[in-house]
Write an enzyme that holds these catalytic residues in place. Structure first.
Site, PDB file in Angstrom:
ATOM      1  N   HIS A 153      -6.387 -13.428  -7.769  1.00  0.00           N
ATOM      2  CA  HIS A 153      -7.420 -12.428  -7.115  1.00  0.00           C
ATOM      3  C   HIS A 153      -8.751 -12.517  -7.616  1.00  0.00           C
ATOM      4  CE1 HIS A 153      -8.878  -8.751  -5.456  1.00  0.00           C
ATOM      5  NE2 HIS A 153      -7.540  -8.701  -4.604  1.00  0.00           N
ATOM      6  N   LYS A 179       0.667  -1.117   0.031  1.00  0.00           N
ATOM      7  CA  LYS A 179       0.048  -0.141   0.046  1.00  0.00           C
ATOM      8  C   LYS A 179       0.952   1.310  -0.015  1.00  0.00           C
ATOM      9  CE  LYS A 179      -3.651  -2.695   0.787  1.00  0.00           C
ATOM     10  NZ  LYS A 179      -4.634  -2.811  -0.212  1.00  0.00           N
TER      11      LYS A 179
END
Length: 477
Positions: A294, A175
């Site tokens: 994902h 992140k």
């Protein structure tokens, strides 16, 4: 009209529209071992009986159309048609039924999830006679399963490649997910891997944007992996997202990852598509790469209880198409996922044989006939206080992935990774000693804090963070 045409019309074809249930509702049908079985949650429009609605689903997802056609006489409908063979009301709902449909295996191309879904969850979901329609589960017969390669490697091969046993694996999504330069991104990966994580990860929407092109990211992440491996003596990895605008570009990125010598790549299998995913899975098996999957966009399809497709179906489809990891929800974090339902599809991902268990949402017994298993990935809003519950819920064959729960540590990325690793090792040791993680979890974490200042700092930061919302999708009573 010629005499020949008149004769054919009078003897065979009868034009017009007839009820679907006259042809496609067959409660006397005994399913075959080779049939693909589907359980649909059907909400008919007012005035449409459930038998007609279930038959319409069977017809429109197999051989039927809205009117009789003369070419029906050129084939054997009894051989090729889908059949609604059982209907049961949904407890607590006034106008919902579970309709069971059997499909002959010859309706589907071998080894193609794309073709299977085009029929079973195709145009029928827009059918006007239905207010809503949801595919709850599929039974994939061994005869069809054996036409798929499945996961590139599977759980045991991954363990052997990494030389890591007896505990869940630890990961971290870097992140902020967008905006970092490639070099800063690689630095964050290195710090997390050096601190004790097994994997770091590209976020699902990191592909090749102007601020960080894919080739630069791959190079700096590979450097981070090798540096962390040299310092820790452990095998490390980063999920390099190979998802791209074309299949050719996707494979090109996977080829470059292999040339760098990294152990794993990644794909967004729903947005990328099943054809692309299966192609990448085949490449990964042939070239020794693990494949992380994902599920971006899944909630558009699976979150609403009365329409769409349950994630357990998407999970089965992924196991067939190919992937070594897939995100599965956390039960305890920020994302949707009821405990028993989540454990149901986690078993469908990992185990070889799964019995029917309606209490966990499993409508059919599933035999994977030795197809490799997929490791579930728990990710989304989790932190060190969740570690006992995650270890108890998911067991050893899982990846526990802490993004903000690593990078949000007040002392930095490496201490955040160390805090997670210490918490995990403490939970695994306590479990192996016979302690009850569900009951003693907080005490176990507090004890570990005494000899890990990194963990103590993490516990202080996230001691009051909870995500207490009722799940939207629940198991029927």
């Amino acid at each position: 009209m010629s005499p020949q045409t008149e004769t054919k019309a009078s003897v065979g074809f009868q034009a017009g529209v007839k009820d679907y249930k006259l042809t496609y509702y067959t409660p006397e049908y005994e399913t075959k071992d080779t049939d693909i079985l589907a359980a649909f949650r059907v909400t008919p429009q007012p005035g449409v009986p459930p038998e007609e609605a279930g038959a319409a689903v069977a017809a429109e997802s197999s051989t039927g159309t809205w009117t009789t056609v003369w070419t029906d006489g050129l084939t054997s409908l009894d051989r090729y048609k889908g059949r609604c063979y059982h209907i049961e009301p949904v407890a607590g709902e006034d106008n919902q039924w579970i309709c069971y449909v059997a499909y002959p295996l010859d309706l589907f191309e071998e080894g193609s999830v794309t073709n299977m879904f085009t029929s079973i969850v195709g145009n029928v979901f827009g059918f006007k006679a239905l207010r809503a329609l949801r595919l709850e589960d599929l039974r994939i017969p061994p005869a069809y399963t054996k036409t798929f390669q499945g996961p590139p490697h599977g759980i045991q091969v991954e363990r052997d490649k990494l030389n890591k046993y007896g505990r869940p694996l630890l990961g971290c999504t870097i992140k902020p997910k967008l905006g970092l330069s490639a070099k800063n991104y690689g630095r964050a990966c290195y710090e997390c891997l050096r601190g004790g994580l097994d994997f770091t990860k590209d976020d699902e929407n990191v592909n090749s944007q102007p601020f960080m092109r894919w080739r630069d990211r791959f190079v700096f992440c590979a450097e981070a992996i090798y540096k962390a491996q040299a310092e820790t003596g452990e095998i490390k990895g980063h999920y390099l997202n190979a998802t791209a605008g074309t299949c050719e570009e996707m494979i090109k990125r996977a080829v470059f990852a292999r040339e760098l010598g990294v152990p794993i790549v990644m794909h967004d299998y729903i947005t990328g598509g099943f054809t692309a995913n299966t192609s990448l899975a085949h490449y990964c098996r042939d070239n020794g790469l693990l494949l992380h999957i994902h599920r971006a966009m899944h909630a558009v399809i699976d979150r609403q209880k009365n329409h769409g497709m349950h994630f357990r179906v998407l999970a089965k489809a992924l196991r067939m198409s190919g992937g070594d990891h897939i995100h599965s929800g956390t039960v305890v974090g920020k994302l949707e996922g009821e405990r028993e339902m989540t454990l149901g599809f986690v078993d469908l991902l990992r185990d070889d044989f799964i019995e029917k268990d309606r209490a966990r949402g499993i409508f059919f017994t599933q035999d994977w006939v030795s197809m490799p298993g997929v490791i579930p990935v728990a990710s989304g809003g989790i932190h060190v206080w969740h570690m006992p519950a995650l270890t108890e819920i998911f067991g050893d064959d899982s990846v526990l992935q802490f993004g903000g729960g690593t990078l949000g540590h007040p002392w930095g990325n490496a201490p955040g990774a160390a805090a997670n690793r210490v918490a995990l090792e403490a939970c695994v040791q306590a479990r192996n000693e016979g302690r009850d993680l569900a009951r003693e979890g907080n005490e176990i974490i507090r004890e570990a804090c005494k000899w890990s200042p990194e963990l103590a700092a993490a516990c202080e930061v996230w001691k009051a963070i909870k995500f207490e919302f009722e799940p939207v999708d629940t198991i029927d009573e």
